[in-house]
Design a protein around this motif. Structure first.
Motif, PDB file in Angstrom:
ATOM      1  N   THR A   1      31.303  31.813  43.404  1.00 28.87           N
ATOM      2  CA  THR A   1      32.502  32.593  43.728  1.00 28.87           C
ATOM      3  C   THR A   1      32.088  34.021  44.052  1.00 28.87           C
ATOM      4  O   THR A   1      31.121  34.554  43.488  1.00 28.87           O
ATOM      5  N   ALA A   2      32.835  34.655  44.959  1.00 28.62           N
ATOM      6  CA  ALA A   2      32.476  36.011  45.385  1.00 28.62           C
ATOM      7  C   ALA A   2      33.709  36.755  45.872  1.00 28.62           C
ATOM      8  O   ALA A   2      34.583  36.171  46.510  1.00 28.62           O
ATOM      9  N   GLY A   3      33.774  38.048  45.563  1.00 29.15           N
ATOM     10  CA  GLY A   3      34.866  38.886  46.066  1.00 29.15           C
ATOM     11  C   GLY A   3      36.004  39.010  45.081  1.00 29.15           C
ATOM     12  O   GLY A   3      35.813  38.943  43.860  1.00 29.15           O
ATOM     13  N   GLN A   4      37.201  39.155  45.603  1.00 27.14           N
ATOM     14  CA  GLN A   4      38.351  39.431  44.750  1.00 27.14           C
ATOM     15  C   GLN A   4      38.695  38.277  43.816  1.00 27.14           C
ATOM     16  O   GLN A   4      39.348  38.476  42.797  1.00 27.14           O
ATOM     17  N   ILE A   5      38.235  37.073  44.133  1.00 26.86           N
ATOM     18  CA  ILE A   5      38.428  35.954  43.212  1.00 26.86           C
ATOM     19  C   ILE A   5      37.689  36.214  41.897  1.00 26.86           C
ATOM     20  O   ILE A   5      38.064  35.712  40.846  1.00 26.86           O
ATOM     21  N   ASN A   6      36.633  37.051  41.937  1.00 26.22           N
ATOM     22  CA  ASN A   6      35.885  37.422  40.731  1.00 26.22           C
ATOM     23  C   ASN A   6      36.452  38.658  40.055  1.00 26.22           C
ATOM     24  O   ASN A   6      35.855  39.181  39.110  1.00 26.22           O
ATOM     25  N   GLY A   7      37.592  39.153  40.540  1.00 26.91           N
ATOM     26  CA  GLY A   7      38.236  40.274  39.882  1.00 26.91           C
ATOM     27  C   GLY A   7      37.864  41.641  40.406  1.00 26.91           C
ATOM     28  O   GLY A   7      38.142  42.652  39.756  1.00 26.91           O
ATOM     29  N   THR A   8      37.243  41.705  41.599  1.00 23.99           N
ATOM     30  CA  THR A   8      36.867  43.010  42.151  1.00 23.99           C
ATOM     31  C   THR A   8      37.911  43.498  43.144  1.00 23.99           C
ATOM     32  O   THR A   8      38.835  42.783  43.512  1.00 23.99           O
ATOM     33  N   SER A   9      37.735  44.732  43.586  1.00 20.88           N
ATOM     34  CA  SER A   9      38.625  45.339  44.562  1.00 20.88           C
ATOM     35  C   SER A   9      37.782  46.047  45.607  1.00 20.88           C
ATOM     36  O   SER A   9      36.848  46.771  45.267  1.00 20.88           O
ATOM     37  N   GLY A  10      38.072  45.839  46.885  1.00 19.46           N
ATOM     38  CA  GLY A  10      37.344  46.562  47.925  1.00 19.46           C
ATOM     39  C   GLY A  10      36.554  45.648  48.832  1.00 19.46           C
ATOM     40  O   GLY A  10      35.999  44.634  48.398  1.00 19.46           O
TER      41      GLY A  10
END
Length: 618
Positions: free
Chosen positions: A363-372
């Motif tokens: 998993t990568a990106g906002q699915i991992n809870g990040t923003s931007g």
């Protein structure tokens, strides 16, 4: 059967798919709409504090974002130039239409990559291992590895005032079954929230009431492969305005109408990019807040109102916008909104971004809870690299905290988790003097070459640069300026006493205000600009850099002490109750990672070290 499937064509998905395809893996990239691949649903920019360095790191590893940002920038701006090199970073104002077209062309013409305009409804796995996906049309597509980069599209809900609408960003459809299929496999999800400001017609803004924000008049770029950027005279300008007391009054009088404060929002929003109503509540003592007016594209007559995100009803947004200096008569093209979506708990990820529960699921990106965009692209690149490496039977690429901001981010996510959208900040890095804009290629190009994303021609240029830096450092140590040297005129102009004894160029460069650029005319040896800048930083900050390297070496030693996967932390005597719970949940891979878990203290690490010694003896 294909090697890798990537679900989601945002910034993470693009980098993941390209990395897999370029390392000779047969790859499918799923996007609900091809013309929305690499879209910018929020701010039309790339880079910024810490984020700009991440884009440089993506480029050094062989990713695409830096090249795309350079090629489609409207304005280049180097930030924090009056501060030290550890916090300087590049930000570009992007042409959002040109950027996504650039990325779409790259994806559609990439060998080994098939782009499918299709929704994926279900993730398929057997015996704890990925087997494929179920398409919306009912067809099952088997794969060896799956990378999920769904952004804010899983069970997403758009919120405006008291209204809740099942939708993705920009009125795109959402995927309601996908996150349920993850939960069915034993993966935990939770709700997060983000938002985006309004867009207004540019010709309806009175810019005479705002402050001009020009770009940087210098050749600066993200990618080592960029040879030409938009000339300074052709760069667009951005503008700055501020909220007023009237703006604040309108917001405070209508707080109960905001989705954020009406009880409609269930997810946690981004602390470092809050809505304007959240800013007013949290920073009640501030008389005004900055609002940046940023063009979205040369092909659009719209301006992005940066810093004015809100979930107020449309009629209240009208009043709020018209209270801003310069926007009294603005016409609104698109109203602001908040959006809630499903994300997974990143503590379920390994440092390679592979899921701990389902093998070969990344998993990568906002699915991992990040923003931007930048955080997403970096994770996508790393997930793509590591999925490819695993299919080749190789060890994953794990970047350390002293090697890259990417390493800092992923370690934070998989070690500490997050309860809110995670954003990279320079303050998150203990060794930010080592993680600079100028040295990203020196830190990471070797890795990019080893995984097959940096080709030979570029790698040779990198090796030549390393050689020239070493030669320049050695040369400056041999050059000596005497009391009779013409360099005295320069030193006097800076307020220094003329030389009374001989001094090396190396030592002279350590003085404040003395620059490499100014020294070059006094040298017999020609030094290229990029090399000169690198050398200047290395010499001026030598003491600090060496100390940071010593501190980082201690961290490396901890990270090299591997922890067995089968440890039962409940059986370890003298561990605190909190440490047992946290260690059992995270299942750290190294002693270093264990030491960075919130709630695990030095005494717990000492107990764990003794336990490991006993295990090794047995």
């Amino acid at each position: 059967m294909v090697d890798v499937i990537v679900i989601g064509g945002g910034h993470a998905g693009v980098e993941a798919a390209l990395a897999c395809a370029r390392t000779n893996k047969k790859t499918i990239l799923y996007s609900m709409h091809i013309d929305m691949i690499a879209s910018m649903p929020c701010n039309p920019s790339v880079g910024g504090p810490a984020k700009g360095i991440v884009v440089r790191e993506i480029d050094a590893l062989g990713g695409e974002m830096g090249k795309a940002a350079d090629a489609t920038a409207l304005q280049f701006k180097m930030l924090n130039t009056t501060k030290g090199p550890g916090v300087q970073s590049l930000r570009v104002q992007s042409d959002k239409i040109a950027y996504k077209k650039y990325m779409q062309e790259v994806c559609l013409h990439q060998e080994n990559l098939e782009v499918r305009e299709m929704c994926v409804e279900k993730v398929l796995a057997e015996n704890g291992k990925i087997t494929g996906v179920l398409q919306q049309d009912g067809q099952i597509i088997p794969c060896k590895a799956l990378i999920m980069t769904t952004g804010t599209f899983m069970s997403s809900t758009v919120l405006v005032g008291h209204t809740s609408t099942s939708s993705g960003p920009d009125n795109e459809p959402t995927t309601n079954q996908l996150s349920q299929s993850l939960r069915d496999l034993g993966i935990t999800t939770f709700r997060l929230k983000t938002g985006t400001p309004a867009r207004v017609y540019t010709d309806s803004i009175d810019f005479s009431k705002t402050e001009v924000q020009p770009g940087t008049d210098d050749f600066i770029c993200f990618s080592q492969e960029t040879t030409h950027i938009r000339p300074f005279k052709d760069q667009v300008v951005c503008y700055l305005t501020y909220t007023t007391s009237k703006t604040h009054e309108i917001i405070r009088n209508n707080l109960n109408k905001s989705a954020m404060y009406s009880g409609l929002v269930k997810g946690v929003g981004p602390r470092y990019c809050p809505s304007i109503e959240d800013k007013l509540v949290r920073f009640a003592d501030k008389e005004r807040h900055q609002i940046f007016l940023e063009p979205e594209s040369e092909s659009l007559d719209t301006t992005y109102i940066q810093g004015f995100s809100t979930s107020m009803p449309h009629d209240i947004q009208d009043q709020m916008l018209h209270s801003l200096p310069g926007l009294e008569n603005c016409r609104i093209k698109k109203y602001a909104y908040a959006i809630e979506y499903d994300a997974i708990d990143p503590l379920q990820c390994k440092p390679s971004l592979e899921n701990k529960i389902i093998e070969n699921l990344y998993t990568a990106g906002q699915i991992n809870g990040t923003s931007g965009y930048e955080e997403a692209a970096a994770q996508g690149l790393m997930a793509g690299i590591n999925a490819s490496l695993k299919l080749d039977g190789k060890e994953p690429l794990i970047l350390h905290r002293d090697e890259a901001y990417i390493g800092v981010m992923i370690d934070d996510l998989v070690t500490k988790g997050t309860k809110e959208p995670y954003r990279l900040l320079t303050s998150r890095a203990e060794y930010r003097l080592l993680l600079r804009h100028d040295n990203a290629d020196l830190r990471l190009s070797e890795y990019g070459h080893n995984v097959g994303l940096i080709k030979e021609e570029r790698y040779q240029k990198f090796m030549d640069k390393k050689k020239h830096i070493k030669e320049a450092m050695a040369y400056l140590d041999t050059v000596r300026f005497t009391p009779k040297s013409e360099i005295n005129d320069y030193l006097i102009s800076l307020g220094y006493e003329p030389l009374h004894n001989g001094i090396s160029a190396n030592e002279l460069l350590k003085r404040p205000k003395v620059t490499m650029k100014a020294l070059l005319p006094y040298l017999d040896h020609k030094i290229e600009d990029t090399v000169a800048k690198q050398v200047e930083i290395e010499i001026k900050y030598e003491g600090y850099i060496n100390k940071a390297k010593r501190d980082a070496a201690h961290l490396r030693a901890m990270d090299e002490r591997k922890l067995p996967e089968n440890i039962n932390y409940e059986d370890i005597e003298n561990l605190s109750l909190e440490a047992r719970q946290k260690l059992s949940k995270v299942q750290p891979m190294t002693m270093g990672q264990a030491s960075r878990i919130s709630g695990v203290n030095p005494a717990d690490i000492a107990v764990l070290a003794v336990y490991l010694e006993q295990m090794n003896r047995k």
